[in-house]
Design a protein around this motif. Structure first.
Motif, short mmCIF file in Angstrom:
data_model
loop_
_atom_site.label_atom_id
_atom_site.label_comp_id
_atom_site.label_asym_id
_atom_site.label_seq_id
_atom_site.Cartn_x
_atom_site.Cartn_y
_atom_site.Cartn_z
N PHE A 89 48.08 13.94 25.89
CA PHE A 89 49.17 13.38 25.09
C PHE A 89 48.74 12.05 24.45
N PHE A 90 48.00 11.25 25.19
CA PHE A 90 47.51 9.97 24.66
C PHE A 90 46.60 10.21 23.46
N LEU A 91 45.72 11.20 23.58
CA LEU A 91 44.80 11.52 22.48
C LEU A 91 45.57 12.01 21.26
N VAL A 92 46.57 12.86 21.46
CA VAL A 92 47.38 13.36 20.34
C VAL A 92 48.12 12.20 19.67
N ALA A 93 48.65 11.27 20.47
CA ALA A 93 49.35 10.10 19.92
C ALA A 93 48.41 9.29 19.02
N ILE A 94 47.16 9.12 19.45
CA ILE A 94 46.18 8.36 18.67
C ILE A 94 45.85 9.08 17.37
N ILE A 95 45.66 10.39 17.45
CA ILE A 95 45.33 11.18 16.25
C ILE A 95 46.46 11.11 15.22
N LEU A 96 47.69 11.28 15.69
CA LEU A 96 48.84 11.20 14.79
C LEU A 96 48.94 9.81 14.16
N PHE A 114 47.08 1.09 12.95
CA PHE A 114 48.20 1.58 13.74
C PHE A 114 47.68 2.37 14.94
N ALA A 115 46.65 3.16 14.72
CA ALA A 115 46.03 3.90 15.83
C ALA A 115 45.47 2.93 16.87
N GLY A 116 44.90 1.81 16.40
CA GLY A 116 44.37 0.81 17.32
C GLY A 116 45.47 0.20 18.17
N MET A 117 46.64 -0.01 17.58
CA MET A 117 47.77 -0.55 18.34
C MET A 117 48.23 0.45 19.40
N VAL A 118 48.23 1.73 19.04
CA VAL A 118 48.61 2.77 19.99
C VAL A 118 47.63 2.78 21.17
N VAL A 119 46.34 2.61 20.88
CA VAL A 119 45.32 2.56 21.92
C VAL A 119 45.57 1.37 22.85
N ILE A 120 45.83 0.20 22.26
CA ILE A 120 46.06 -1.01 23.06
C ILE A 120 47.27 -0.83 23.96
N TYR A 121 48.37 -0.32 23.39
CA TYR A 121 49.57 -0.10 24.19
C TYR A 121 49.28 0.85 25.35
N GLY A 122 48.58 1.94 25.05
CA GLY A 122 48.27 2.93 26.08
C GLY A 122 47.42 2.36 27.20
N LEU A 123 46.40 1.58 26.85
CA LEU A 123 45.51 1.00 27.87
C LEU A 123 46.24 -0.03 28.73
#
Length: 260
Positions: A50-57, A65-74
């Motif tokens: 799910f984390f990978l799909v969130a980053i791809i989207l 924006f993808a970088g922000m999603v990565v930071i939030y997830g980590l």
């Protein structure tokens, strides 16, 4: 808008909740689940998918924006992962959770919706209202932990609520709710939006009434009333009331209602 919604709500948040649930292995009630099932290894792998799909989207909008999603997830992973486990650090976890679930998420969503990057964190008209969301969360966040003291202590976690005690948690949240009201009052009145200020007070009224009713019962018997059901109703009432207000505020602020 659709990509932001799918990335955050359908994949990033479920990924975060699933990942943390796997490492917490809660046996008692957690947010949204009164009797959570035993976690399996599949939950861990699914959370990563799910984390990978969130980053791809998110990357379909832009790489920032993808970088922000990565930071939030980590950061979310660090909350429960045994190598870091922010849950063992009461004040650090409170600050980090409130900032990233509030201000950072607000800025992240703004960046995705507007096709911007990390510069949104330096825009006062984005960062300041984002910070107000964190102020609100810093007040309510400890209340979500009052019914988990026994389980948190058993795992060796030191949440802020556990450190403050149940009655101390309510007093702490009372102070922060007062500060939240003052901060939002300044925000709306500084913009000559008296109508929004009164609307915000109206939205807060059922929340505050419920909170102090709950506190009154807790003072009578904290073991009986500092429980999952009371905490979840606090979440429901505040979510409904404040979402109605902010949806109305959006319509008024963008003058959509006048067009209709």
């Amino acid at each position: 808008m659709l990509l932001v919604f799918l990335s955050l709500h359908l994949f990033l948040y479920p990924s975060s909740n699933g990942y943390n649930s796997y490492f917490d292995k809660d046996e008692g009630s957690i947010g949204g689940l009164k009797n959570p099932p035993k976690v399996k290894k599949g939950l861990y792998y699914l959370s990563l998918v799910f984390f990978l799909v969130a980053i791809i989207l998110a990357a379909l909008i832009n790489i920032y924006f993808a970088g922000m999603v990565v930071i939030y997830g980590l950061v979310s992973m660090a909350y429960s992962h045994p190598a870091i486990r922010l849950k063992k650090m009461p004040y650090v976890s409170w600050i980090v959770a409130g900032f990233f679930q509030g201000c950072f998420t607000f800025c992240m969503a703004y960046a995705g919706l507007s096709d911007f990057g990390f510069e949104v964190l330096l825009m006062p008209h984005v960062f300041i209202p984002g910070l107000l969301t964190s102020v609100m969360l810093w007040g309510s966040y400890p209340l979500t932990q009052v019914y988990q003291h026994e389980e948190d202590a058993k795992r060796g976690d030191q949440t802020l609520s556990l450190k403050l005690g149940i009655k101390g948690t309510f007093l702490f949240s009372s102070i922060w709710f007062l500060f939240t009201g003052l901060a939002f009052a300044w925000f709306f009145l500084d913009r000559n939006q008296d109508w929004a200020f009164y609307g915000f007070l109206a939205a807060l009224l059922p929340v505050v009434l419920y909170f102090y009713t709950w506190f009154w019962f807790v003072k009578k018997d904290e073991n009986k009333y500092a429980n999952y059901s009371w905490a979840m109703w606090m979440n429901r009432i505040s979510a409904i009331a404040l979402n109605i207000f902010f949806f109305w505020y959006f319509l008024e602020n963008t003058q959509i209602l006048q067009v209709i």
